[in-house]
Design an enzyme around this catalytic site. Structure first.
Site, PDB file in Angstrom:
ATOM      1  CB  VAL A 242       0.658   4.634  -2.951  1.00 23.94           C
ATOM      2  CG1 VAL A 242      -0.331   5.773  -2.748  1.00 23.94           C
ATOM      3  CG2 VAL A 242      -0.003   3.450  -3.649  1.00 23.94           C
ATOM      4  CG  ASP A 243       3.055   6.191   0.980  1.00 22.32           C
ATOM      5  OD1 ASP A 243       1.867   6.095   0.628  1.00 22.32           O
ATOM      6  OD2 ASP A 243       3.542   5.574   1.937  1.00 22.32           O
TER       7      ASP A 243
ATOM      8  CG  HIS B 213      -1.811   1.124   1.332  1.00 27.42           C
ATOM      9  ND1 HIS B 213      -2.576   1.512   0.269  1.00 27.42           N
ATOM     10  CD2 HIS B 213      -2.058   1.992   2.326  1.00 27.42           C
ATOM     11  CE1 HIS B 213      -3.291   2.558   0.619  1.00 27.42           C
ATOM     12  NE2 HIS B 213      -2.980   2.878   1.861  1.00 27.42           N
ATOM     13  CB  CYS B 214       3.660   2.236   2.037  1.00 31.56           C
ATOM     14  SG  CYS B 214       2.597   2.019   3.449  1.00 31.56           S
ATOM     15  CB  ILE B 215       7.102   1.196  -1.373  1.00 33.19           C
ATOM     16  CG1 ILE B 215       7.365   0.708   0.052  1.00 33.19           C
ATOM     17  CG2 ILE B 215       8.395   1.659  -2.021  1.00 33.19           C
ATOM     18  CD1 ILE B 215       7.984   1.716   0.986  1.00 33.19           C
TER      19      ILE B 215
END
Ligand SMILES: NC(=O)c1ccc[n+]([C@@H]2O[C@H](COP(=O)([O-])OP(=O)(O)OC[C@H]3O[C@@H](n4cnc5c(N)ncnc54)[C@H](O)[C@@H]3O)[C@@H](O)[C@H]2O)c1
Length: 451
Positions: free
Chosen positions: A287-288, A283-285
């Site tokens: 997207v963020d 979910h993070c790398i």
């Protein structure tokens, strides 16, 4: 009588804490506060999750059911969809999703919706903390104005002159650093960075988190806290891209990139290993970093490292498909019409999370090129419809020597620990390994293609 909640109040032994968004981040946080003896209410818009939680059930693989049951039974934890109950809590911690929209721009609708619910129910002296990953400025520019629609004020302020600024409520940002499934570092061991919109807000949030983690790291502003989280994730994203690019070069040069990384890792300072793979997931790398590139445009600033890393990492699933096609070609087979088995749809090993998983893209590309594709993943007996993909017709194929032998190629996309790689290589005709999961195998090397 209204509760007098000055910043020191949050050092108190028995607080009522509201966690908004009971997902991968919010649920462990809720259980940690319950474990520390506080009363916790989990708020979620998903009624199915709420009823599971109240029945003491878990929907996240690495969160044990017994832990939820224990705190539900002791009345330290309950869940609800009734957001008017936000009035009951001392602190509300926002852990809702922050995805990208169709145009790969920040989608802050979940944060906005939550801020509206908080504003409608806000009480004097309550502490609100945003934990969702986002661009610098979100807490002050987006959340604060919505909360102030309540008629209450939380003035911005920094430095000694704002030390005791008067505020009707407290507002801070503290990024979540949860790494789902990481057995070495749990929530309590990971230091928590905290920045308030004014100094008393920072102190209130520090006091609260000091009760559940070993170390709280105060920073001077919400923007610094927001940016710190993005730096951590961009650091990973850029280094993964670097090692992915070097892998492509090493493959051409006939050099083993994994051996190179192991050798470089023996340097006791100034080097940190990152490993190549079939693409970025989670979910993070993936997207963020784009939250920051979007915000940077407001300042006429191009975040070139982020864009370049995105380009390299996005190309990796295409590279895997090319490698499969080539490996089949060597055996006088075409991708079209070949029977393929993809091992692992989760974005990383040993988790039941397939968000942004590169396997999903690899599957799409293989199917588009005419492969007859099955998958296996012990964490996903079947697949469901997702935002960009619909694999709802697919079920995890059995892994027997007989079934493995029936495929033209087995592609290792996720290196789950439970797979018996020796048995897989024994039975399969051809193995394409994107993770070097077969590194310890001495037999069958002629069947294994690293990519
Ligand atoms: N998963 C991670 O490893 C991780 C790590 C660090 C930070 N983060 C960040 O934490 C945030 C949450 O991520 P997550 O992985 O927990 O997401 P998630 O999808 O697992 O959980 C989010 C939860 O929020 C609920 N929700 C959605 N809208 C809501 C609303 N308006 N009110 C209340 N509940 C609502 C959803 O039903 C879901 O249960 C994101 O900003 C993410 O970037 C995630």
């Amino acid at each position: 009588m209204a509760t007098d909640r000055r910043p020191e109040y949050f050092k108190g032994a028995q607080l009522k804490v509201g966690i908004i968004g009971c997902g991968y981040v919010g649920l462990p946080l809720a259980l940690r506060f319950a474990e520390a003896g506080h009363r916790v209410i989990g708020f979620d818009t998903d009624a199915g999750k709420v009823s599971k939680l109240n029945a003491g059930k878990s929907y996240i693989e690495h969160i044990p059911q017994t832990k939820i049951q224990q705190f539900v039974n002791s009345r330290h934890f309950s869940a609800t969809t009734d957001f008017t109950r936000l009035r009951e809590v001392d602190a509300m911690l926002i852990c809702v999703p922050t995805p990208l929209d169709e145009r790969r721009e920040p989608d802050l609708t979940y944060v906005e919706q939550t801020a509206r619910s908080a504003s409608e129910n806000l009480q004097k002296g309550q502490l609100v903390v945003l934990e969702s990953t986002t661009y610098p400025g979100t807490t002050e520019e987006l959340v604060l104005p919505i909360l102030e629609r309540s008629g209450m004020r939380c003035p911005l302020g920094r430095g000694p002159e704002a030390e005791n600024i008067l505020s009707d409520f407290w507002l801070a940002f503290s990024p979540e650093r949860e790494d789902p499934g990481n057995k070495q570092f749990g929530l309590a061991q990971i230091p928590k960075v905290v920045g308030g919109v004014n100094p008393p807000s920072g102190r209130a949030a520090q006091a609260l988190y000091a009760q559940i983690v070993g170390r709280v790291v105060p920073v001077s502003s919400t923007q610094a806290a927001e940016m710190a989280k993005l730096l951590e994730n961009i650091f990973r994203c850029v280094n993964i891209a670097l090692v992915n690019e070097l892998k492509l070069l090493c493959l051409r040069m006939g050099v083993d990139i994994w051996e190179v990384i192991d050798a470089a890792s023996t340097k006791p300072f100034g080097f940190m290993p990152f490993y190549p793979g079939p693409g970025l997931g989670g979910h993070c790398i993936p997207v963020d970093p784009f939250y920051l590139s979007w915000k940077a445009r407001e300042y006429d600033f191009a975040t070139r490292f982020i864009e370049l890393a995105g380009e390299v990492n996005t190309a990796m699933p295409y590279h895997v498909v090319e490698a499969v096609a080539q490996a089949l070609n060597q055996r006088e087979k075409s991708l079209k019409g070949s029977r393929l088995l993809l091992l692992g749809v989760a974005y990383k090993k040993d988790v039941d999370d397939l968000r942004e998983s590169p396997s999903l893209k690899i599957m799409q590309l293989l199917l588009e090129r005419g492969a007859l594709l099955d998958y296996n993943d012990p964490y996903f007996p079947q697949l469901h419809k997702m935002r960009h993909y619909d694999y709802s017709h697919m079920k995890s194929a059995p892994l027997t020597p007989h079934s493995l032998a029936s495929y033209d190629c087995v592609v290792i996309a996720t290196d789950h620990t439970s797979y018996d790689y020796a048995a897989i290589a024994d039975a399969a005709k051809l193995v394409v390994d994107t993770r070097n999961a077969t590194r310890r195998l001495l037999r069958n090397r002629e069947k294994i293609v690293l990519c």
